[in-house]
Design an enzyme around this catalytic site. Structure first.
Site, mmCIF file in Angstrom:
data_model
loop_
_atom_site.group_PDB
_atom_site.id
_atom_site.type_symbol
_atom_site.label_atom_id
_atom_site.label_comp_id
_atom_site.label_asym_id
_atom_site.label_seq_id
_atom_site.Cartn_x
_atom_site.Cartn_y
_atom_site.Cartn_z
ATOM 1 N N SER A 25 0.861 -1.180 0.000
ATOM 2 C CA SER A 25 0.000 0.000 0.000
ATOM 3 C C SER A 25 0.898 1.230 0.000
ATOM 4 C CB SER A 25 -0.887 -0.013 1.252
ATOM 5 O OG SER A 25 -1.499 1.242 1.485
ATOM 6 N N TYR A 67 -2.787 -1.471 10.148
ATOM 7 C CA TYR A 67 -2.712 -1.562 8.692
ATOM 8 C C TYR A 67 -1.301 -1.240 8.203
ATOM 9 C CZ TYR A 67 -4.284 -1.092 3.842
ATOM 10 O OH TYR A 67 -4.456 -1.247 2.476
#
Length: 269
Positions: A141, A154
Site C-alpha cells: 500500500s 494496517y
C-alpha cells in the site's frame, strides 16, 4: 512477461483491485483461478472474465486459515495444470490508533494482510518454480511507504509485506520466479467502508472519519488493475499506483523522518 496462456491465482478476487487485475489479465488471454471468502462476489468477477478460450475457476478461500492454505495447492492442481502468477491481493483494514485497536483485531488484520501473503507464498512457491517464467505479486500500500497516525495495524502489515517481498526478491534472483511489490494510493474500493472499527466509538464520528478517508480514494479500480498488470509485464520489482503514491514515495525519500509534518496538513485540507 508474456501473459497469454499463463495461469494466474488471485486472492481477494471478488471485488476492487483483485477483480480489476483479473479483468486486465483475462484481456491478455491469461487463465484464472479466483479466490476469496465472498462467493457471490467471486461469481460476479468470473462472469466478467469468463470466455470460451479461458479456463476460469472460483475457489472459496480464507487466507487467514493456515490449514486451508496448506491444502489449497492440491485444489488448484485439480483445476489447473500450472500456476505462473500468484497475486496476493486479499486485504482488510481496522480503523483506530494502536491503543484503540484490540489485540484480537490487530491479530486478525495481520493474519490476512501479512501472514496470508507469507503462507500463500510458502504453499505455492514450489508450484511456481516448476514454471519457466513465474512471478509473485504482493499488494502492499502507499501505507507501506509512509505511516500516518490512526493506522498502526494496517501500516504494520503493509510495511511487513514490503520488507518480505524485497527480501524474497533478492533470495529468488537467478531463478525463474520474480517478485513485484505493489503500492496503490487512493483507489476507489470499499476497503474503508468495510473496515473494522473499535467498539465504543460514536457512530456519527465513525462515519465522519470514513467520509474523510473516502475522499482520498479517487483512482478507478480498473486503472489500478491495468497499471499493476503493465508492471508485471515489464517485470518491475516495484509498482506505484496513482499520482499520490508516486508523490508520497518522493516525499518520504526526501524527508524520511519529518514527512508527516507536511503530509498531515495536506490530508486535513
Amino acid at each position: 512477461m508474456r501473459l497469454r496462456d499463463r495461469t494466474a491465482l488471485i486472492t481477494g478476487a471478488a471485488s476492487g483491485i483483485g477483480r480489476a487485475i483479473a479483468v486486465s489479465l483475462a484481456r491478455r488471454g491469461c487463465h484464472l483461478a479466483l479466490a476469496d471468502v465472498n462467493e457471490a462476489g467471486l461469481a460476479e468477477t468470473a462472469s466478467l472474465v469468463r470466455s470460451g478460450s479461458l479456463l476460469v475457476t472460483e475457489h472459496r478461500l480464507d487466507v487467514s486459515d493456515r490449514d486451508a492454505i496448506a491444502k489449497f495447492p492440491a485444489e488448484i492442481a485439480a483445476a489447473h495444470p500450472r500456476v505462473d502468477l500468484l497475486v496476493n491481493n486479499a486485504g482488510v483494514a481496522v480503523g483506530g490508533t494502536f491503543e484503540q485497536v484490540s489485540e484480537a483485531d490487530f491479530d486478525w488484520l495481520l493474519s490476512i494482510n501479512f501472514f496470508g501473503v507469507v503462507r500463500m507464498t510458502r504453499s505455492f512457491l514450489p508450484v511456481l518454480k516448476r514454471s519457466d517464467d513465474a512471478r509473485i505479486v504482493n499488494l502492499s500500500s502507499v501505507f507501506g511507504l509512509v505511516a500516518p497516525p490512526g493506522q498502526a495495524a494496517y501500516v504494520a502489515s503493509k510495511f511487513a509485506v514490503r520488507g518480505f517481498s524485497e527480501s524474497l526478491r533478492h533470495e529468488l534472483e537467478g531463478t525463474t520466479v520474480g517478485v513485484t511489490v505493489v503500492h496503490p494510493g487512493g483507489v476507489a474500493t470499499s476497503i474503508a467502508k468495510n473496515a473494522r472499527v473499535p467498539g465504543g466509538h460514536d457512530a456519527d464520528e465513525v462515519e465522519r472519519r470514513r467520509a474523510a478517508f473516502d475522499k482520498h480514494l479517487r483512482l478507478p479500480a480498473a486503472l489500478a488493475g491495468e497499471t499493476i498488470v503493465l508492471g508485471v509485464e515489464a517485470r518491475k520489482p516495484r509498482v506505484l499506483v496513482g499520482k499520490d503514491a508516486i508523490a508520497l514515495s518522493v516525499v518520504e525519500r526526501v524527508a524520511p523522518v519529518s514527512y508527516w509534518k507536511l503530509l498531515g496538513r495536506a490530508m486535513r485540507d
